[in-house]
Design a protein around this motif. Structure first.
Motif, PDB file in Angstrom:
ATOM      1  N   VAL A 126     101.808  37.240  -0.819  1.00  0.00           N
ATOM      2  CA  VAL A 126     100.786  37.717  -1.758  1.00  0.00           C
ATOM      3  C   VAL A 126     100.670  36.701  -2.886  1.00  0.00           C
ATOM      4  CG1 VAL A 126     100.193  39.494  -3.463  1.00  0.00           C
ATOM      5  CG2 VAL A 126     101.134  40.155  -1.239  1.00  0.00           C
ATOM      6  N   ARG A 127      99.441  36.353  -3.239  1.00  0.00           N
ATOM      7  CA  ARG A 127      99.195  35.461  -4.363  1.00  0.00           C
ATOM      8  C   ARG A 127      99.012  36.277  -5.645  1.00  0.00           C
ATOM      9  NH1 ARG A 127      97.076  29.986  -3.325  1.00  0.00           N
ATOM     10  NH2 ARG A 127      97.475  29.542  -1.127  1.00  0.00           N
ATOM     11  N   ALA A 128      99.586  35.787  -6.709  1.00  0.00           N
ATOM     12  CA  ALA A 128      99.522  36.511  -7.975  1.00  0.00           C
ATOM     13  C   ALA A 128      98.084  36.696  -8.442  1.00  0.00           C
ATOM     14  CB  ALA A 128     100.333  35.765  -9.035  1.00  0.00           C
ATOM     15  N   GLU A 129      97.229  35.693  -8.186  1.00  0.00           N
ATOM     16  CA  GLU A 129      95.845  35.798  -8.640  1.00  0.00           C
ATOM     17  C   GLU A 129      95.096  36.939  -7.966  1.00  0.00           C
ATOM     18  OE1 GLU A 129      96.245  31.239  -7.951  1.00  0.00           O
ATOM     19  OE2 GLU A 129      97.252  33.064  -7.262  1.00  0.00           O
TER      20      GLU A 129
ATOM     21  N   ARG B 295     106.867  41.587  -5.169  1.00  0.00           N
ATOM     22  CA  ARG B 295     107.089  43.025  -5.095  1.00  0.00           C
ATOM     23  C   ARG B 295     105.969  43.753  -4.357  1.00  0.00           C
ATOM     24  NH1 ARG B 295     108.306  45.684 -10.593  1.00  0.00           N
ATOM     25  NH2 ARG B 295     108.910  47.359  -9.163  1.00  0.00           N
ATOM     26  N   PHE B 296     104.831  43.098  -4.199  1.00  0.00           N
ATOM     27  CA  PHE B 296     103.702  43.706  -3.485  1.00  0.00           C
ATOM     28  C   PHE B 296     103.646  43.263  -2.017  1.00  0.00           C
ATOM     29  CE2 PHE B 296     102.413  44.118  -7.883  1.00  0.00           C
ATOM     30  CZ  PHE B 296     101.804  45.355  -7.930  1.00  0.00           C
ATOM     31  N   THR B 297     104.595  42.453  -1.571  1.00  0.00           N
ATOM     32  CA  THR B 297     104.599  42.008  -0.179  1.00  0.00           C
ATOM     33  C   THR B 297     105.184  43.091   0.722  1.00  0.00           C
ATOM     34  OG1 THR B 297     106.782  40.951  -0.405  1.00  0.00           O
ATOM     35  CG2 THR B 297     104.827  39.597  -0.849  1.00  0.00           C
TER      36      THR B 297
ATOM     37  N   VAL C 134      99.897  44.732 -13.785  1.00  0.00           N
ATOM     38  CA  VAL C 134     100.334  45.477 -14.965  1.00  0.00           C
ATOM     39  C   VAL C 134     101.257  46.619 -14.557  1.00  0.00           C
ATOM     40  CG1 VAL C 134      99.547  46.833 -16.943  1.00  0.00           C
ATOM     41  CG2 VAL C 134      98.225  44.857 -16.173  1.00  0.00           C
ATOM     42  N   LEU C 135     101.009  47.191 -13.371  1.00  0.00           N
ATOM     43  CA  LEU C 135     101.839  48.303 -12.911  1.00  0.00           C
ATOM     44  C   LEU C 135     103.284  47.885 -12.697  1.00  0.00           C
ATOM     45  CD1 LEU C 135      99.477  49.929 -10.245  1.00  0.00           C
ATOM     46  CD2 LEU C 135      99.906  50.711 -12.576  1.00  0.00           C
ATOM     47  N   ALA C 136     103.497  46.620 -12.320  1.00  0.00           N
ATOM     48  CA  ALA C 136     104.845  46.169 -11.978  1.00  0.00           C
ATOM     49  C   ALA C 136     105.795  46.283 -13.156  1.00  0.00           C
ATOM     50  CB  ALA C 136     104.792  44.731 -11.469  1.00  0.00           C
TER      51      ALA C 136
ATOM     52  N   LEU D  75     101.815  51.839  -5.781  1.00  0.00           N
ATOM     53  CA  LEU D  75     102.902  52.436  -6.551  1.00  0.00           C
ATOM     54  C   LEU D  75     104.131  52.681  -5.677  1.00  0.00           C
ATOM     55  CD1 LEU D  75     100.877  54.987  -8.710  1.00  0.00           C
ATOM     56  CD2 LEU D  75     102.113  52.989  -9.557  1.00  0.00           C
ATOM     57  N   ASP D  76     103.901  53.161  -4.469  1.00  0.00           N
ATOM     58  CA  ASP D  76     105.016  53.427  -3.571  1.00  0.00           C
ATOM     59  C   ASP D  76     105.777  52.143  -3.258  1.00  0.00           C
ATOM     60  OD1 ASP D  76     106.595  55.112  -1.839  1.00  0.00           O
ATOM     61  OD2 ASP D  76     105.572  54.146  -0.161  1.00  0.00           O
ATOM     62  N   ARG D  77     105.047  51.040  -3.078  1.00  0.00           N
ATOM     63  CA  ARG D  77     105.710  49.753  -2.806  1.00  0.00           C
ATOM     64  C   ARG D  77     106.546  49.317  -4.009  1.00  0.00           C
ATOM     65  NH1 ARG D  77     105.147  47.076   1.212  1.00  0.00           N
ATOM     66  NH2 ARG D  77     103.139  47.973   1.801  1.00  0.00           N
ATOM     67  N   LEU D  78     106.016  49.496  -5.211  1.00  0.00           N
ATOM     68  CA  LEU D  78     106.762  49.106  -6.404  1.00  0.00           C
ATOM     69  C   LEU D  78     107.992  49.987  -6.606  1.00  0.00           C
ATOM     70  CD1 LEU D  78     103.823  48.463  -8.895  1.00  0.00           C
ATOM     71  CD2 LEU D  78     105.309  46.759  -7.835  1.00  0.00           C
TER      72      LEU D  78
END
Length: 357
Positions: free
Chosen positions: A252-255, A237-239, A262-264, A347-350
């Motif tokens: 994007v790597r989760a780490e 979701r952050f890509t 947490v925002l997701a 936030l906008d990406r999410l």
């Protein structure tokens, strides 16, 4: 459907059984069942062994009538009989689903093959996508990938799937924007700052050019890959597409997310945007260079580095930022304002990405 099947069975046993077959595979499709489960369904319903062959992607699945999977030695099963009933599940007949019995199929067997093939086709599209296999590289077994990522699958089944895929003690799950999933060995990975490639032959969790946007889960033991996949879907979701209209990393790597993950859980397409996100969107429409410029400032440690990335003079960047700040309403050149910008971009990406897309 069950009541209809019972009524039809009283009039025509074959018709009643055909309705049960339709309902069975419709349920498996709705549950996003994997390839192995679909072939098992065909075998159990037909009362005989069933097999799926996909030589393009190296998938060979054979299930006996009692539901036990028994593939051929070294995943090269004996050739199918010339008189076995079978149906292609892809154009050109490269992928075929068979029932291991001679002769023309009866009406129920024909329905089993038809509905199973439809469900298998949907599962292959979901797990493989429509992209061809990479020449010279073995493609992973889609059925084994699905088993590994299924938290409800028995541990023994996931252990066997990891073995079939050749995974070591550590592996990562990958979630792609086209809806497919994959796993990659992480046993020989070195720290990212070393920039090294794996020492062994296993595939590292890298995303080739032209591949779909990808979220990469953390390295875990193979039995914990369902957790890694859940994290990979958050990272996805952050890509971004990596364009001027959607700047950012395609993988994007989760780490790397840290507290951003947490925002997701709290922000999605239906969540009301906060004022900073609305201000960012107003600024974006003010100039074609706006979003790419703001992303560069948020992503780099200094304005000079951001200017070099944008291929503009430092003074030009300063002018752009002055223009951007009038639309945003805050100073992005000081630490607090830069953090505020980073959060607004995230936030906008999410807001624009649904869960796992």
């Amino acid at each position: 459907m069950r009541e209809l099947a019972g009524r039809l069975a009283a009039l025509d046993p074959d018709a009643g059984e055909a309705v049960r077959v339709i309902a069975y595979f419709d349920r498996l499709t709705a549950e996003r069942a994997g390839l192995e489960a679909l072939v098992r369904g065909a075998a159990v319903l037909a009362g005989g062994a069933a097999r799926l062959a996909d030589p393009v992607h190296g998938v060979w699945i054979r299930v006996e009538p009692e539901g036990r999977r028994v593939d051929g030695p070294a995943r090269t099963p004996v050739p199918p009989g010339a008189d076995w009933p079978g149906v292609p599940v892809s154009p050109g007949g490269a992928r075929v689903l068979w029932l291991e019995r001679p002769g023309e199929p009866g009406p129920v067997d024909a329905m089993i093959l038809e509905r199973a093939a439809t469900a298998v086709r949907a599962a292959l599209d979901r797990t493989r996508g429509r992209a061809p296999a990479v020449p010279g590289q073995p493609a992973p077994d889609a059925a084994s990938v699905e088993v590994l990522l299924d938290a409800e699958a028995p541990p023994r089944a996931r252990e066997l799937a990891a073995r079939r895929l050749g995974l070591g003690p550590l592996a990562r799950a990958l979630a792609h924007a086209d809806g497919t999933a994959d796993v990659a060995d992480a046993t020989h990975e070195r720290p990212a700052h070393e920039g090294a490639t794996p020492e062994g032959g296993a595939r590292e969790a890298t995303v080739p050019e032209g591949a779909p946007r990808t979220g990469i889960g953390p390295a875990v033991a193979p039995l914990d890959l369902p957790y890694s996949y859940a994290q990979a879907r958050i990272a996805l979701r952050f890509t971004a597409e990596g364009t001027a209209a959607d700047p950012g990393h395609r993988s994007v790597r989760a780490e790397e997310l840290g507290g951003l993950s947490v925002l997701a859980a709290a922000v999605g397409p239906r969540t009301a945007p906060v004022p900073d996100v609305l201000a960012l969107r107003r600024a974006q429409v003010a100039a074609p260079w706006m979003l790419l410029t703001l992303y560069a400032v948020a992503a780099h440690a200094s304005l000079r580095t951001a200017a070099a990335t944008l291929n503009v003079h430092h003074s030009t960047l300063q002018e752009r930022l002055a223009h951007a700040e009038r639309h945003l309403g805050w100073n992005v050149r000081e630490p607090a304002g830069r953090l505020r910008l980073q959060l607004a971009l995230a936030l906008d990406r999410l807001h624009r990405s649904a869960e796992g897309t």
